[in-house]
Design a protein around this motif. Structure first.
Motif, PDB file in Angstrom:
ATOM      1  N   THR A  82       0.858  -1.186   0.000  1.00  0.00           N
ATOM      2  CA  THR A  82       0.000   0.000   0.000  1.00  0.00           C
ATOM      3  C   THR A  82       0.896   1.239   0.000  1.00  0.00           C
ATOM      4  N   ASN A  84       4.283   1.907   2.060  1.00  0.00           N
ATOM      5  CA  ASN A  84       5.471   1.938   2.912  1.00  0.00           C
ATOM      6  C   ASN A  84       6.350   0.706   2.789  1.00  0.00           C
ATOM      7  N   THR A  85       5.748  -0.452   2.587  1.00  0.00           N
ATOM      8  CA  THR A  85       6.562  -1.665   2.400  1.00  0.00           C
ATOM      9  C   THR A  85       7.437  -1.507   1.161  1.00  0.00           C
ATOM     10  N   GLY A 185      -3.275  -3.397   9.487  1.00  0.00           N
ATOM     11  CA  GLY A 185      -3.663  -3.565   8.070  1.00  0.00           C
ATOM     12  C   GLY A 185      -3.506  -5.037   7.695  1.00  0.00           C
ATOM     13  N   ASN A 186      -2.281  -5.431   7.281  1.00  0.00           N
ATOM     14  CA  ASN A 186      -1.990  -6.829   6.952  1.00  0.00           C
ATOM     15  C   ASN A 186      -1.739  -7.660   8.209  1.00  0.00           C
ATOM     16  N   ALA A 187      -1.676  -6.953   9.355  1.00  0.00           N
ATOM     17  CA  ALA A 187      -1.634  -7.537  10.706  1.00  0.00           C
ATOM     18  C   ALA A 187      -0.296  -8.139  11.099  1.00  0.00           C
ATOM     19  N   ASN A 189       2.398  -6.278  12.025  1.00  0.00           N
ATOM     20  CA  ASN A 189       3.059  -5.525  13.092  1.00  0.00           C
ATOM     21  C   ASN A 189       2.529  -5.871  14.481  1.00  0.00           C
ATOM     22  N   THR A 323       2.968   4.854  13.160  1.00  0.00           N
ATOM     23  CA  THR A 323       3.746   3.991  12.288  1.00  0.00           C
ATOM     24  C   THR A 323       4.415   4.650  11.091  1.00  0.00           C
TER      25      THR A 323
HETATM   26  C1  LIG Z   1       1.848   3.656   8.109  1.00  0.00           C
HETATM   27  C2  LIG Z   1       1.328   2.244   8.307  1.00  0.00           C
HETATM   28  N1  LIG Z   1       0.666   1.969   9.449  1.00  0.00           N
HETATM   29  C3  LIG Z   1       0.166   0.731   9.680  1.00  0.00           C
HETATM   30  C4  LIG Z   1       0.287  -0.278   8.740  1.00  0.00           C
HETATM   31  C5  LIG Z   1      -0.327  -1.628   9.072  1.00  0.00           C
HETATM   32  O1  LIG Z   1       0.708  -2.509   9.502  1.00  0.00           O
HETATM   33  P1  LIG Z   1       0.416  -4.087   9.315  1.00  0.00           P
HETATM   34  O2  LIG Z   1      -0.823  -4.378  10.125  1.00  0.00           O
HETATM   35  O3  LIG Z   1       1.624  -4.767   9.813  1.00  0.00           O
HETATM   36  O4  LIG Z   1       0.204  -4.268   7.848  1.00  0.00           O
HETATM   37  C6  LIG Z   1       0.960  -0.039   7.538  1.00  0.00           C
HETATM   38  C7  LIG Z   1       1.073  -1.135   6.550  1.00  0.00           C
HETATM   39  C8  LIG Z   1       1.442  -0.927   5.279  1.00  0.00           C
HETATM   40  C9  LIG Z   1       1.509  -2.013   4.327  1.00  0.00           C
HETATM   41  O5  LIG Z   1       0.961  -3.084   4.543  1.00  0.00           O
HETATM   42  C10 LIG Z   1       2.285  -1.790   3.081  1.00  0.00           C
HETATM   43  O6  LIG Z   1       3.045  -0.808   3.013  1.00  0.00           O
HETATM   44  O7  LIG Z   1       2.125  -2.615   2.150  1.00  0.00           O
HETATM   45  C11 LIG Z   1       1.517   1.251   7.319  1.00  0.00           C
HETATM   46  O8  LIG Z   1       2.189   1.577   6.193  1.00  0.00           O
END
Ligand SMILES: Cc1ncc(COP(=O)(O)O)c(/C=C/C(=O)C(=O)O)c1O
Length: 357
Positions: A82, A84-85, A185-187, A189, A323
């Motif tokens: 999305t 940041n990854t 999001g993708n869970a 973290n 984050t």
């Molecule tokens: C700012 C920010 N805050 C929270 C999350 C959620 O973390 P996960 O629950 O571990 O996914 C994302 C995740 C981003 C992506 O999944 C991606 O960049 O593909 C993030 O960029």
């Protein structure tokens, strides 16, 4: 590199630290936020992950993940994202001298993140679909052996991100907070941080553990929907949508790990609206001076909601993980503000305005 990057925990990291690919990730600010804490009747700390090298917590996971890629001798890494990854992987791949391919949902990636992925030299693919479609596509390529996948389905990503759990315990003087709140999001973290907390507890560094609390945008909330309905089963959300595009994910790959983290820690999950996210983003920036992107502000919006509905007790010691940096999504930030006031170069013009603010 500084001593207090994630590699000070190298004994807990299952890769060869001699090969580490590092941009000095980790050791992020741990800010006491007394103004917001006082307003909500809690002890509030904010862990500012936007201070990492590419501006999000992903750097911790990518440092360990690309180190593993070097250990394995692969020549190409890849991810769906999305934003940041992909921003993080493109930088760490460049550092490691690895080729990099990223697949993004077209039109749904914040400007700063897209700029980073492109500028660090990744081959950027844009698909007409959402993040979940992009992840399916790049996973297929990984299964064919085209590249080494570094989405958070890859456990080495979580091994890097669990250092957030290590740091917040150390930041609190080797104590656990009552609760950790973060956007989901993708869970990956929330699962990673819980793993780090459990490893530190097992090592005897502290006796308590925090309640893991995940916050999702209300129209992109498969995990929170399951928790709030008391179900163990996470049902994917078909067309997730939120202005917090970082967490616009309908089928979290780490949903089982995340549900376990919430259950084992007696935690919870909550949803917040886009308006609540945007309000919290500006509230944090203008009350405590901490600038974050919309998804990160979901943890503050969720904190407020959980205090207001009595889920969080007065006096709790809470750590909110924010984050990503505000610069990641400059369009949302600018759209939320009044236009600059145009004046002549005559100081009197400005003086008259200054006396009204
Ligand atoms: C700012 C920010 N805050 C929270 C999350 C959620 O973390 P996960 O629950 O571990 O996914 C994302 C995740 C981003 C992506 O999944 C991606 O960049 O593909 C993030 O960029």
């Amino acid at each position: 590199c500084r001593r207090d990057n994630i590699w000070k925990y190298k004994e807990f990291l299952p890769v060869n630290a001699e090969n580490r690919v590092s941009l000095d990730e980790g050791g992020t600010p741990f800010c006491k936020c007394d103004k917001i804490g006082k307003e909500l009747g809690i002890d509030l700390y904010v862990k500012v992950e936007g201070s990492n090298p590419t501006g999000s917590f992903k750097d911790r996971g990518m440092s360990v993940g690309t180190t593993k890629a070097v250990d394995l001798g692969v020549d190409m890494v890849g991810c769906a994202s999305t934003g940041n990854t992909s921003a993080s992987l493109s930088a760490y791949a460049a550092r490691a001298g690895l080729k990099c391919a990223v697949v993004l949902p077209s039109g749904k990636v914040a400007l700063g993140k897209l700029a980073q992925a492109m500028f660090h030299g990744a081959k950027v693919f844009s698909i007409d679909g959402n993040f979940d479609d992009a992840l399916e596509t790049i996973t297929e390529l990984a299964l064919e052996g085209e590249l080494y996948l570094l989405n958070s389905i890859n456990p080495y990503r979580l091994e890097g991100q669990k250092t957030i759990g290590f740091e917040l315990v150390q930041d609190l003087g080797w104590e656990s907070p009552d609760r950790v709140i973060l956007p989901v999001g993708n869970a990956g973290n929330i699962s990673a941080i819980w793993k780090g907390i459990c490893e530190f507890k097992e090592a005897g560094y502290m006796k308590d553990v925090p309640r893991m609390t995940g916050i999702q945008a209300e129209n992109s909330a498969p995990i929170a929907n399951a928790v709030k309905s008391g179900s163990d089963e996470v049902i994917p959300v078909e067309n997730p949508d939120t202005i917090a595009t970082a967490i616009r994910i309908g089928a979290p790959v780490s949903s089982i790990k995340a549900m376990r983290a919430i259950k084992e820690s007696d935690g919870t999950a909550e949803t917040v609206s886009d308006d609540e996210i945007l309000d919290a983003q500006m509230y944090l920036a203008r009350t405590e001076g901490i600038g974050v992107e919309p998804a990160s502000a979901a943890s503050i919006a969720g904190l407020k909601k959980l205090v207001e509905n009595g889920e969080i007790d007065q006096g709790e010691r809470v750590v909110c993980i924010v984050t990503g940096h505000v610069l990641k999504d400059p369009n949302v930030a600018i759209d939320a503000c009044e236009e600059p006031t145009s004046v002549s170069s005559d100081p009197a013009d400005i003086r008259n305005v200054l006396r009204t603010i």
